[in-house]
Design an enzyme around this catalytic site. Structure first.
Site, PDB file in Angstrom:
ATOM      1  N   ASP A  23      25.164 -24.070  55.931  1.00 41.64           N
ATOM      2  CA  ASP A  23      25.687 -25.498  55.224  1.00 41.64           C
ATOM      3  C   ASP A  23      27.057 -25.004  54.332  1.00 41.64           C
ATOM      4  O   ASP A  23      27.398 -23.989  54.233  1.00 41.64           O
ATOM      5  CB  ASP A  23      24.706 -25.847  54.201  1.00 41.64           C
ATOM      6  CG  ASP A  23      24.043 -24.959  53.181  1.00 41.64           C
ATOM      7  OD1 ASP A  23      24.045 -23.730  53.718  1.00 41.64           O
ATOM      8  OD2 ASP A  23      23.634 -25.180  52.261  1.00 41.64           O
ATOM      9  N   GLU A  75      21.181 -23.845  52.185  1.00 36.08           N
ATOM     10  CA  GLU A  75      21.100 -22.586  51.299  1.00 36.08           C
ATOM     11  C   GLU A  75      21.653 -23.040  49.954  1.00 36.08           C
ATOM     12  O   GLU A  75      21.158 -22.475  48.910  1.00 36.08           O
ATOM     13  CB  GLU A  75      21.740 -21.044  51.961  1.00 36.08           C
ATOM     14  CG  GLU A  75      21.342 -20.071  50.855  1.00 36.08           C
ATOM     15  CD  GLU A  75      22.269 -19.772  49.924  1.00 36.08           C
ATOM     16  OE1 GLU A  75      21.689 -19.070  48.606  1.00 36.08           O
ATOM     17  OE2 GLU A  75      23.313 -20.459  49.890  1.00 36.08           O
TER      18      GLU A  75
END
Length: 390
Positions: free
Chosen positions: A78, A136
């Site tokens: 991400d 995350e």
């Protein structure tokens, strides 16, 4: 396996993968196109692939022998809500979103590792699970939901890499014990009675109460926590008022708490609650506390740090230095994996001052020297091919 040749021959493809992901970043829990891109990169490999694990995550199992132990390798993918300021041809094409932490690099390294290990499946001493993790950067974290979805079933050990602009290219940085701190958040809402700035006696001032609150929060670490143990209490936001001559009704104080040991975390929380009650009583107003526990502390298994050193030291091709590095107070949801099974989380250096890749993580000019990707893949390959049970 000729590790040097395998990595060199795939380096151009690896950088292309990294740059594609960098150019098209997606925020936490929104990684729809990224997960498809990752799948397309590995779908033709001899892997048992599971999609949408715990959300947007993927797992891919390389089963070598049913009698072997299984090692997992993890990468996150991400991005962050930051406007990129780098002048590169693979600059983010999405306004206000960029890979400012290196997750694009993690994913490129793991995809490349998967391709190499699949090509040498019959030579491996362990089964391997490749975990491609979403989200995350944002609570509750993709690792938590992936673990809950069973990504660690039939997995014995786990390793993960985070690139670092603190360490030069070729450096592998390991830490014994705690690698990262737990990352909690707190919000105090102080509710008084608004009024005219010229008539403070007619109001109950939440700003003054909040100022006292901030000062008292700074005493938690210095006067509550054992000085031989670590903790951080940072007040980072103070929001109140809208005019110079108006006492507001409300104010807000926010911040973060970082600890390693759960007992210390509980001490901080207990003391905060005591301070909250004291503010209410002292200033005759309402003081509310919302404390959110974030990612747990990342606790490496010493035996697996030993194995990491053993397999990546000596006659290596791209790893030029293996060093013990400082523990970080930053948070990392890799902790959820290590709460379940043994393993280690470590750094790979991507710093090159000449190329300007020494900006800190989460900076709008963060970037990496892609030569550092070679050392990351080498560390994974040497770990897997040299793995032994500890």
């Amino acid at each position: 396996m000729d590790i040097k040749n395998e990595i060199e021959s795939r380096f151009e493809d690896m950088t292309a993968v990294r740059r594609h992901i960098h150019r098209y970043p997606e925020l936490s829990f929104q990684e729809e196109k990224t997960k498809i891109y990752i799948y397309d990169q590995i779908k033709n490999l001899p892997l048992d692939i599971k999609r949408d694990v715990g959300g947007n995550g993927l797992s891919a199992r390389l089963q070598v022998n049913d009698n072997y132990k299984t090692v997992a390798l993890r990468a996150d993918f991400d991005a962050l809500p930051i406007q990129e300021e780098n002048d590169v041809d693979y600059k983010s094409e999405f306004e206000g979103v960029m890979h400012a932490c290196g997750h694009d690099s993690h994913t490129a390294m793991l995809i490349t590792t998967a391709k190499i290990l699949c090509a040498h499946k019959e030579d491996l001493p362990v089964n391997v699970v490749f975990i491609f993790q979403h989200a995350e950067e944002q609570l509750p974290g993709g690792a938590k939901s992936m673990v809950e979805a069973g990504v660690l079933e039939d997995v014995d050990y786990i390793y993960g890499i985070h690139v670092s602009s603190q360490y030069t290219v070729g450096t592998l940085g390991y830490s014994y014990g705690y690698k990262h701190a737990s990352a909690d958040a707190f919000t105090f809402n102080i509710i008084g009675r608004g009024g005219h700035g010229a008539e403070p006696h007619e109001a109950i001032d939440p700003v003054v109460a909040s100022a006292s609150l901030v000062q008292q929060l700074q005493t938690i670490v210095s006067r509550t926590i054992d000085p031989l143990k670590s903790a951080v209490v940072t007040t980072s936001m103070f929001n109140a008022g809208s005019a110079f001559n108006v006492i507001p009704t409300k104010s807000e104080v926010r911040g973060t708490v970082r600890t390693f040991e759960k007992s210390v975390q509980e001490q901080v929380m207990t003391r905060m609650e005591g301070i909250r009650k004291g503010i209410e009583d002292s200033f005759n107003l309402k003081c509310e506390l919302d404390y959110v526990k974030g990612y747990p502390a990342v606790l490496n298994t010493d035996e697996h740090v030993d194995l990491l050193q053993e397999t990546t030291s000596g006659d290596t091709d791209f790893i030029t230095s293996v060093e013990e590095v400082e523990t970080s107070m930053g948070g990392e949801d890799f902790a959820y994996y290590l709460e379940k099974i043994p393993g280690a989380f470590y750094n790979i250096g991507t710093k090159n001052e000449t190329l300007g890749t020494d900006y800190p993580h989460h900076h709008p000019k963060f970037n990496i020297d892609e030569e550092g990707l070679k050392a990351g893949v080498e560390s994974y390959l040497r770990l897997i091919t040299g793995f032994r049970e500890v």
